[in-house]
Each structure stands twice: as structure tokens, then as C-alpha cells.
Write a protein that holds these residues in place. Structure first.
Motif, PDB file in Angstrom:
ATOM      1  N   ASP A 374       3.971  21.904 -12.360  1.00  0.00           N
ATOM      2  CA  ASP A 374       3.266  21.434 -13.558  1.00  0.00           C
ATOM      3  C   ASP A 374       4.195  20.698 -14.527  1.00  0.00           C
ATOM      4  OD1 ASP A 374       1.108  21.025 -15.219  1.00  0.00           O
ATOM      5  OD2 ASP A 374       1.231  22.988 -16.179  1.00  0.00           O
ATOM      6  N   HIS A 375       5.214  20.011 -14.004  1.00  0.00           N
ATOM      7  CA  HIS A 375       6.166  19.245 -14.813  1.00  0.00           C
ATOM      8  C   HIS A 375       6.918  20.112 -15.830  1.00  0.00           C
ATOM      9  CE1 HIS A 375       5.345  15.184 -13.343  1.00  0.00           C
ATOM     10  NE2 HIS A 375       4.082  15.534 -13.273  1.00  0.00           N
ATOM     11  N   LYS A 376       6.850  21.447 -15.683  1.00  0.00           N
ATOM     12  CA  LYS A 376       7.576  22.337 -16.590  1.00  0.00           C
ATOM     13  C   LYS A 376       9.001  22.589 -16.108  1.00  0.00           C
ATOM     14  CE  LYS A 376       3.375  24.578 -18.285  1.00  0.00           C
ATOM     15  NZ  LYS A 376       2.547  25.799 -18.276  1.00  0.00           N
ATOM     16  N   MET A 377       9.215  22.410 -14.809  1.00  0.00           N
ATOM     17  CA  MET A 377      10.554  22.546 -14.231  1.00  0.00           C
ATOM     18  C   MET A 377      10.833  21.278 -13.427  1.00  0.00           C
ATOM     19  SD  MET A 377      10.431  26.514 -12.917  1.00  0.00           S
ATOM     20  CE  MET A 377      12.046  26.352 -12.155  1.00  0.00           C
ATOM     21  N   PRO A 378      11.456  20.263 -14.035  1.00  0.00           N
ATOM     22  CA  PRO A 378      11.700  19.004 -13.325  1.00  0.00           C
ATOM     23  C   PRO A 378      12.544  19.213 -12.074  1.00  0.00           C
ATOM     24  CG  PRO A 378      12.147  18.792 -15.682  1.00  0.00           C
ATOM     25  CD  PRO A 378      11.965  20.251 -15.411  1.00  0.00           C
ATOM     26  N   SER A 401      11.622  11.046 -10.112  1.00  0.00           N
ATOM     27  CA  SER A 401      11.215  12.005 -11.154  1.00  0.00           C
ATOM     28  C   SER A 401      12.307  12.992 -11.515  1.00  0.00           C
ATOM     29  CB  SER A 401       9.974  12.775 -10.696  1.00  0.00           C
ATOM     30  OG  SER A 401      10.307  13.756  -9.739  1.00  0.00           O
ATOM     31  N   ALA A 402      13.341  13.110 -10.666  1.00  0.00           N
ATOM     32  CA  ALA A 402      14.368  14.141 -10.860  1.00  0.00           C
ATOM     33  C   ALA A 402      15.334  13.765 -11.982  1.00  0.00           C
ATOM     34  CB  ALA A 402      15.135  14.353  -9.560  1.00  0.00           C
ATOM     35  N   LYS A 403      15.850  14.774 -12.651  1.00  0.00           N
ATOM     36  CA  LYS A 403      16.855  14.553 -13.682  1.00  0.00           C
ATOM     37  C   LYS A 403      18.216  14.319 -13.043  1.00  0.00           C
ATOM     38  CE  LYS A 403      13.953  15.189 -17.059  1.00  0.00           C
ATOM     39  NZ  LYS A 403      13.496  14.041 -17.864  1.00  0.00           N
TER      40      LYS A 403
END
Length: 436
Positions: A374-378, A401-403
Motif C-alpha cells: 500500500d505504498h507505506k513501505m517503499p 519506484s524504489a528508493k
């Protein structure tokens, strides 16, 4: 060997246009071997698999003229039969999966052809039984040549039309049989034929060339053979796999993106399959507009159970998009079972996604349960290696999308199916560069 360096975390924006369809291109370019007259094909994707097939045709002494950025004129009026029987021809074919599609036309036109064991993706066994069985029913005699590690097919009195029920709705198998039947004597009826838009396009091109084909778009085809096939002017459809890949990229990066000129009516179940992951899609003419969303919520089944997204013969979901849908689901809200029925090694790349922080349980070679974050943990940046085209694009989507900075090696696999993807994504806001 080349690699991609990707700085993740950037949102995409603006417009992006899909290339011509890889799978259609391989079919219709192979079909030029059926005639000695000129055939012009437009919207040809500039990708490695297509380049290699065109180079193979040149080696067979097919005249190839590039008449535009994505347009070619072919004329196979003086085929080099000695080369087509050579060890070099077999070796080239063995390294190119799409080369299986030249077998039917060569067998029909010359009365003989080698059929090399196919190369390409490392995604498990890829049967050629449907090709061999269908061509055998048309009258080809088949033997295995141990020295060249290839099948040798030959006809004595030409191919004869017949009725056949395919053991599976193989796209390339159906295409090969259709092309061979085009020059066969009498009528060939194919039941359980693949009916993907790309097969339909091949049939329409052959119809333009003078072959009578009934049942286009269905799984029951009737091909009336002819002794003369003429030229054609054909335009390839946009690549539905690339359209799906861009939808997944937009969702995973929470981007607003417009995909231009998608030939929406030929996408089948693809838009609705992504809607099941909670992605809002809006059709605007022949474009798809994807708005940025804070939450992508996976639809549950009516009884509350975890939904399954699985591949199936057309008009079911193409297996080439399951890798994209799997990586997209890693940042949706909810859980989903991805069931890859066709290939037993295509899901093994999920180990790389797990290293990036994705919550995925690989049940067996064909099934994986994805628990969305849910995009809460990239996802975390990672160094990866692409085993095949579709896993490669899934890794690229994850890296976008990854940091942090990710690398993907062996991107020749991605080049086989995606034209200048780094340049096109950079123009849409991605931070990606190619390094040797």
C-alpha cells in the motif's frame, strides 16, 4: 554487456506511445517468405528480436529496404536455398525464438526446412509439438538431425489441406500452420486455433495477399490454399504488452500518465485486469489516461476470498503481462494470487523483488501470493539481472519506484522486446541511464 542505472522515486508524467507489437511483427515479417512479390510493413518495432529476424531474412537473400523510421519493404524473389539448408542458418535460428515462424513459409514454398530447437527467454520449456504435429498433418515428413540438433521437414508432393484439432491454442503454432496452409492444396480447418489480435492481423495480411481465410477472430479457422500469393501493404498494431507495462509503471510510481494510440478495441481484458488491482483507467478516444492515486485497492472476490489473476488463451489474459501485474500488486492494498499457467520458470525472478522488500510467497513454480504494501513501505533499491524480457521489464518497473539507485544487468533481454525504453521513459520523467 549493457546495464541500466535507475534512480527510483520519480513520478512519471505526460504522454507515452507504445511501439509496434513484437509478436505480430515476428509473424508478418516471416510471412513475406510466402511470396516473390514486394510486401511493405509499417510500425515495425526497432527491437533486438525483430532486428535479428530481419538479419536472418537478409542472410536468406531476401531484399530488405528500410523506407521509413519504422517501415520496411521486403521481397523474397530469389531465396538462397543453399544457405537455408546450411549449418549457419540452423545455428542462427537456434538463438532466436521467433525463427520458428519461418518454418511454415519455407516448407510451403520450398518443400523443405530445418526447425531448430528454439532459443530466447529462460522461462522453462517451450514446446514445439503443436508446430510439428500441425505441419505433419499437412503432409510434412519429419526427422531429427542429431548433428545439427534440429528437426528436418520435407514434403514429397506438396502440402495438402486437412482438418486438425490443435493440442493447445499456441499462437506461434497457429501462425506457422496458417502460413503453411496458405500454399497447401485444398482447405485446411484448424480447431482450437489461437485467436489473439496478432494472429488476426496475420490472417488479414494474408487475405490481402490473396489467401481465403474464414473465421478470423475465432478458434475455428478455414484456410483455402492458393498457388499464388501476392504482395501487401500492412500496418502492425500497437504492442498490448507494452501498453500493460506502462499501466503498471504509472500505478507503481503513483503517476499521472497518458498512453497514446493504444488500439483500445484490441486490448481485450487487459484494462479490466488492471482495474482489479484498483487502478483507475479512463479511455479517451484511442488513448488511456491514468490518474495519480494515493491508494490502489485490490478487489476481493464476492465471498471475501483472495482473488486470482491467471493467464488464459485469448480472450483471456496474456501470460506476458503476469510479471508486470505481479510487481504492480506489491504496492497495492490487499492480496492477490498470481497464477502463471504456461511457463514453469517465469516467476522465479520474484526473489529479486523479495530482496527489495516486497512481500511475496512463491507457492510453486506457477503460483505466487502477493501481499500489497500500500505504498507505506517503499521498495528498496537493488542490483538485479534480467533472465527474460518480461521479468526484465518487471524489475525495471520495481526499480522506478524504489528508493535509491538500482542496476539491472543483461538488459539485452529487455532490448529484445522494448524499443529504446530508457529514452522514452526519461522523456516521461524517469531517471534512467544506460551503461556499457
Amino acid at each position: 554487456m549493457s546495464k541500466y542505472i535507475i534512480e527510483g522515486g520519480h513520478r512519471l508524467n505526460g504522454n507515452i506511445k507504445p511501439q509496434g507489437a513484437k509478436n505480430e511483427a515476428l509473424q508478418v515479417i516471416s510471412a513475406v517468405l510466402l511470396t516473390s512479390e514486394p510486401v511493405t510493413i509499417h510500425n515495425v518495432p526497432n527491437i533486438l528480436d525483430v532486428k535479428n529476424l530481419i538479419d536472418l531474412l537478409r542472410a536468406m537473400n531476401v531484399k530488405v529496404e528500410k523506407i521509413g523510421e519504422h517501415s520496411y519493404r521486403f521481397q523474397a524473389d530469389d531465396l538462397d536455398e543453399d544457405y537455408i539448408s546450411s549449418a549457419d542458418f540452423v545455428a542462427r535460428c537456434a538463438g532466436l525464438r521467433g525463427s520458428v515462424l519461418v518454418v511454415g513459409p519455407l516448407l510451403a514454398r520450398l518443400g523443405q526446412s530445418y526447425f531448430a530447437k528454439p532459443g530466447g527467454d529462460k522461462i522453462g520449456r517451450r514446446k514445439v509439438d503443436t508446430h510439428i504435429s500441425g505441419l505433419s498433418k499437412l503432409g510434412a515428413m519429419i526427422a531429427y538431425n542429431e548433428e545439427r540438433q534440429a528437426y528436418y521437414l520435407v514434403t514429397v508432393n506438396g502440402l495438402k489441406g486437412c482438418y486438425m484439432l490443435l493440442d493447445e491454442a499456441s499462437v506461434t503454432g497457429t501462425a506457422n500452420i496458417i502460413m503453411a496452409a496458405s500454399l497447401a492444396e485444398g482447405t485446411t480447418t484448424i480447431y482450437n486455433a489461437a485467436c489473439e489480435p496478432y494472429v488476426q492481423q496475420l490472417c488479414r495480411m494474408l487475405s490481402q495477399m490473396g489467401v481465403k481465410i474464414e473465421g478470423i477472430g475465432s478458434n475455428l479457422l478455414r484456410i483455402t490454399g492458393t498457388d499464388h500469393i501476392g504482395g501487401a501493404d500492412h500496418t502492425i498494431l500497437p504492442d498490448m504488452i507494452e501498453v500493460g507495462s506502462f499501466i503498471g509503471m504509472a500505478a507503481l510510481t503513483q503517476s499521472e500518465l497518458t498512453i497514446k494510440d493504444v488500439s483500445y478495441d484490441n486490448l481485450g481484458i487487459i484494462p479490466d485486469s488492471f482495474r482489479r488491482l484498483g487502478i483507475r483507467l479512463e479511455r479517451r478516444g484511442d488513448d488511456i489516461f491514468i490518474p495519480a492515486q494515493d491508494v490502489y485497492e485490490i478487489e476481493t472476490n464476492l465471498d471475501g476470498s483472495i482473488p486470482t489473476i491467471a493467464d488464459a488463451p485469448w480472450p483471456g489474459l496474456t501470460p506476458d503481462l503476469l510479471s508486470v501485474m505481479l510487481v504492480t500488486a506489491t504496492q497495492c492494498r490487499g492480496s492477490v494470487l498470481i497464477h502463471q499457467k504456461m511457463f514453469e520458470s517465469r516467476l522465479f525472478f520474484v526473489d529479486r523483488l523479495i530482496d527489495m522488500g516486497a512481500q511475496i510467497m512463491l507457492c510453486d513454480p506457477h503460483r505466487a501470493v502477493v501481499i500489497g504494501l500500500d505504498h507505506k513501505m517503499p521498495l528498496r533499491a537493488n542490483n538485479m539481472h534480467s533472465p527474460d524480457i518480461r521479468a526484465g521489464i518487471a524489475m525495471l518497473i520495481a526499480a522506478l519506484s524504489a528508493k535509491g539507485m538500482s542496476t539491472i544487468d543483461n538488459i539485452d533481454q529487455i532490448d529484445r522486446g522494448y524499443e529504446a525504453i530508457d529514452t522514452r521513459l526519461s522523456s516521461a520523467g524517469a531517471c534512467i541511464s544506460r551503461r556499457e
